[in-house]
Design an enzyme around this catalytic site. Structure first.
Site, PDB file in Angstrom:
ATOM      1  N   ASN A 147     -24.644  22.193  80.772  1.00  0.00           N
ATOM      2  CA  ASN A 147     -25.431  22.589  79.596  1.00  0.00           C
ATOM      3  C   ASN A 147     -24.752  23.697  78.793  1.00  0.00           C
ATOM      4  O   ASN A 147     -25.402  24.384  78.003  1.00  0.00           O
ATOM      5  CB  ASN A 147     -26.865  22.974  79.995  1.00  0.00           C
ATOM      6  N   ARG A 285     -28.170  36.100  80.701  1.00  0.00           N
ATOM      7  CA  ARG A 285     -29.184  36.532  81.654  1.00  0.00           C
ATOM      8  C   ARG A 285     -29.807  37.826  81.154  1.00  0.00           C
ATOM      9  O   ARG A 285     -29.090  38.735  80.705  1.00  0.00           O
ATOM     10  CB  ARG A 285     -28.601  36.751  83.058  1.00  0.00           C
ATOM     11  N   GLN A 314     -38.693  35.430  85.540  1.00  0.00           N
ATOM     12  CA  GLN A 314     -39.061  34.170  84.890  1.00  0.00           C
ATOM     13  C   GLN A 314     -40.017  33.394  85.794  1.00  0.00           C
ATOM     14  O   GLN A 314     -39.635  33.135  86.938  1.00  0.00           O
ATOM     15  CB  GLN A 314     -37.806  33.346  84.592  1.00  0.00           C
ATOM     16  N   HIS A 333     -36.955  30.166  78.388  1.00  0.00           N
ATOM     17  CA  HIS A 333     -35.610  29.777  78.836  1.00  0.00           C
ATOM     18  C   HIS A 333     -35.441  28.253  78.674  1.00  0.00           C
ATOM     19  O   HIS A 333     -35.696  27.494  79.606  1.00  0.00           O
ATOM     20  CB  HIS A 333     -35.431  30.196  80.294  1.00  0.00           C
TER      21      HIS A 333
HETATM   22  P1  NDP Z   1     -18.068  30.255  82.597  1.00  0.00           P
HETATM   23  O1  NDP Z   1     -17.844  30.425  84.061  1.00  0.00           O
HETATM   24  O2  NDP Z   1     -17.331  29.197  81.869  1.00  0.00           O
HETATM   25  O3  NDP Z   1     -17.773  31.613  81.839  1.00  0.00           O
HETATM   26  C1  NDP Z   1     -18.111  32.850  82.359  1.00  0.00           C
HETATM   27  C2  NDP Z   1     -17.234  33.879  81.671  1.00  0.00           C
HETATM   28  O4  NDP Z   1     -17.721  35.177  81.989  1.00  0.00           O
HETATM   29  C3  NDP Z   1     -15.792  33.812  82.102  1.00  0.00           C
HETATM   30  O5  NDP Z   1     -15.031  33.547  80.945  1.00  0.00           O
HETATM   31  C4  NDP Z   1     -15.507  35.210  82.648  1.00  0.00           C
HETATM   32  O6  NDP Z   1     -14.216  35.590  82.203  1.00  0.00           O
HETATM   33  C5  NDP Z   1     -16.594  36.038  81.982  1.00  0.00           C
HETATM   34  N1  NDP Z   1     -16.946  37.267  82.680  1.00  0.00           N
HETATM   35  C6  NDP Z   1     -17.258  37.449  83.981  1.00  0.00           C
HETATM   36  N2  NDP Z   1     -17.482  38.746  84.213  1.00  0.00           N
HETATM   37  C7  NDP Z   1     -17.312  39.393  83.033  1.00  0.00           C
HETATM   38  C8  NDP Z   1     -17.378  40.764  82.639  1.00  0.00           C
HETATM   39  N3  NDP Z   1     -17.647  41.726  83.531  1.00  0.00           N
HETATM   40  N4  NDP Z   1     -17.175  41.078  81.329  1.00  0.00           N
HETATM   41  C9  NDP Z   1     -16.862  40.119  80.433  1.00  0.00           C
HETATM   42  N5  NDP Z   1     -16.762  38.802  80.760  1.00  0.00           N
HETATM   43  C10 NDP Z   1     -16.989  38.456  82.049  1.00  0.00           C
HETATM   44  O7  NDP Z   1     -19.645  30.056  82.437  1.00  0.00           O
HETATM   45  P2  NDP Z   1     -20.475  29.467  81.218  1.00  0.00           P
HETATM   46  O8  NDP Z   1     -19.861  29.904  79.949  1.00  0.00           O
HETATM   47  O9  NDP Z   1     -20.738  28.009  81.419  1.00  0.00           O
HETATM   48  O10 NDP Z   1     -21.860  30.214  81.473  1.00  0.00           O
HETATM   49  C11 NDP Z   1     -21.942  31.627  81.373  1.00  0.00           C
HETATM   50  C12 NDP Z   1     -23.319  32.104  81.788  1.00  0.00           C
HETATM   51  O11 NDP Z   1     -24.291  31.644  80.858  1.00  0.00           O
HETATM   52  C13 NDP Z   1     -23.812  31.567  83.141  1.00  0.00           C
HETATM   53  O12 NDP Z   1     -23.319  32.330  84.228  1.00  0.00           O
HETATM   54  C14 NDP Z   1     -25.296  31.707  83.010  1.00  0.00           C
HETATM   55  O13 NDP Z   1     -25.717  32.993  83.421  1.00  0.00           O
HETATM   56  C15 NDP Z   1     -25.542  31.560  81.512  1.00  0.00           C
HETATM   57  N6  NDP Z   1     -26.144  30.257  81.200  1.00  0.00           N
HETATM   58  C16 NDP Z   1     -27.365  30.232  80.578  1.00  0.00           C
HETATM   59  C17 NDP Z   1     -27.996  29.048  80.328  1.00  0.00           C
HETATM   60  C18 NDP Z   1     -29.293  28.998  79.601  1.00  0.00           C
HETATM   61  O14 NDP Z   1     -29.997  27.978  79.689  1.00  0.00           O
HETATM   62  N7  NDP Z   1     -29.663  30.013  78.871  1.00  0.00           N
HETATM   63  C19 NDP Z   1     -27.422  27.763  80.768  1.00  0.00           C
HETATM   64  C20 NDP Z   1     -26.067  27.877  81.268  1.00  0.00           C
HETATM   65  C21 NDP Z   1     -25.497  29.091  81.535  1.00  0.00           C
HETATM   66  P3  NDP Z   1     -13.360  36.711  82.972  1.00  0.00           P
HETATM   67  O15 NDP Z   1     -13.337  36.300  84.406  1.00  0.00           O
HETATM   68  O16 NDP Z   1     -12.065  36.685  82.270  1.00  0.00           O
HETATM   69  O17 NDP Z   1     -14.079  38.015  82.755  1.00  0.00           O
END
Ligand code: NDP
Length: 394
Positions: A147, A285, A314, A333
């Protein structure tokens, strides 16, 4: 035989739809980075129908019962001695969606000696105490990418809704008004603004790509830098710190997972350093932000708007301050549970279960915890030792 406990959100108040707004869904074959869509051996549901609520059962009952397993579906999950707590004691698999999270705390894990697989039908497994799961050798998996684009579309929509003052303008029409000045007094063009994403992972990158044609200046921060060619193609400015990004931007969209390193990253100090009248969109989140600090920043005018679809807990109580704070465009959500997304994560859930019961490896990109430690996507995006505040809610 295994017991599979599935925690799903309640059906629509009027019951399951008897017909849908559209017939079918567009056919996709790959995600933007080439990853293949979920590929179970078969599905027993019609894509485009409601699968994420209790009666939808994620389309799993026929498949699981044919294999001799027991499927129990509940939605009562938060109060003491909830149906979830009662059923958990002998469950081998728990399936939960982030939209209606079954908080798998260390206490609950301790009471579930047979639990071996915690499966997130969606993305984001912060509702599971990952350290406790690691110690109990529970595999945690989610349907990576299912998603991500759904959420990216929602984030872009909410950025535009805030900047253009869409919801208050819509309300004037519903109220019978034609109050142009009332609508316009907080409405701006996005064009020319500085827009930054916190994390350019699957969702954050898709947001950047979708915003490029709007003529905005794009920024991002995350721990690993994107390839130079991609930065150049999108005209991205990279920031090594959140503080640097938030100071430089008019609009900030959050897209990183919740883990100890990101908890309350948007706090009083960060908000104070932002440009007066900034906008924040958070579809990642809720606990990435200090809840009370957001309310104060909106009331005081430091933030011109806040939108998102993620809350803590939630569902939030009726008196949650984000329901009534000014200049917000919050939704429940829902961004990641469109009917389009449901078809993908129901299929992905089935794929993971097929692998699990056949003893085949689960795709590496679906893994968060395996073999007692972070694995796959979990090893790349998460850290353990989640603060008790996030996981203490039951
Ligand atoms: P990905 O795993 O593709 O991306 C997560 C990104 O977060 C990575 O690029 C990582 O890069 C970065 N990251 C991790 N820690 C940090 C930090 N401390 N500072 C900055 N960047 C950071 O996941 P998605 O993009 O698919 O999803 C991201 C989040 O979105 C999920 O974990 C979930 O919480 C949320 N989500 C919400 C949904 C909704 O319905 N609202 C549905 C799907 C997801 P790097 O390691 O380089 O820092």
């Amino acid at each position: 035989m295994s017991k599979i406990l599935c925690v799903l959100y309640p059906d629509p108040v009027g019951g399951l739809p008897t017909s849908y707004a559209r017939d079918g869904l567009p056919q996709l074959t790959h995600y933007p980075d080439g990853q293949t869509l979920p590929s179970p051996e078969a599905i027993d549901f019609t894509p485009g129908e409601l699968l994420g609520s209790v009666s939808g059962e994620l389309g799993l009952r026929k498949f699981l019962e044919a294999a001799g397993h027991e499927l129990v579906v509940v939605s009562d999950k938060d109060r003491a001695n909830s149906a979830f707590d009662r059923e958990l004691v002998d469950a081998e698999v728990v399936i939960s969606q982030p939209f209606w999270p079954a908080y798998l705390t260390a206490e609950r894990i301790a009471k579930a000696p047979k639990l071996k697989l915690a499966l997130t039908a969606g993305i984001g497994s912060d509702h599971v105490d990952l350290e406790a799961a690691s110690q109990a050798e529970i595999t945690v998996a989610e349907v990576t990418y299912c998603n991500s684009i759904s959420v990216a579309e929602h984030a872009v929509m909410q950025i535009l809704a805030l900047v253009r003052n869409y919801l208050p303008s819509h309300e004037w029409i519903v109220k019978g008004g034609w109050n142009i000045a009332d609508c316009a007094e907080r409405a701006y063009d996005l064009e020319g603004m500085h827009v930054g994403v916190v994390a350019a992972g699957r969702i954050g990158l898709a947001v950047l790509q979708r915003l490029k044609p709007f003529g905005v200046k794009l920024h991002y921060t995350q721990r690993h830098r994107l390839p130079a060619a991609l930065e150049q193609e999108l005209g991205l400015t990279f920031h090594t710190t959140l503080e640097s990004l938030t100071k430089a931007c008019d609009v900030v969209s959050l897209h990183c997972p919740l883990h100890p390193g990101t908890m309350h990253m948007v706090n009083e100090q960060i908000l104070r350093g932002m440009r007066r009248g900034s906008y924040i969109v958070n579809t990642a989140r809720a606990e990435l932000c200090d809840q009370a600090a957001i309310v104060r920043a909106l009331e005081g005018g430091q933030l011109a708007g806040y939108a998102g679809d993620v809350w803590f807990p939630q569902p939030p109580p009726a008196n949650h301050p984000w329901r009534t704070m000014p200049h917000q465009a919050m939704t429940p959500h829902v961004s990641g549970t469109t009917l389009s997304a449901q078809a993908r994560y129901a299929a992905g859930t089935r794929e993971i279960l097929e692998c699990w019961f056949a003893g085949r490896p689960i795709r590496d990109e679906y893994l968060i915890v395996a073999g007692g430690k972070l694995a796959g996507t979990g090893a790349r995006s998460y850290t353990v030792n989640a603060p008790s505040k996030v996981l203490a809610h039951t």
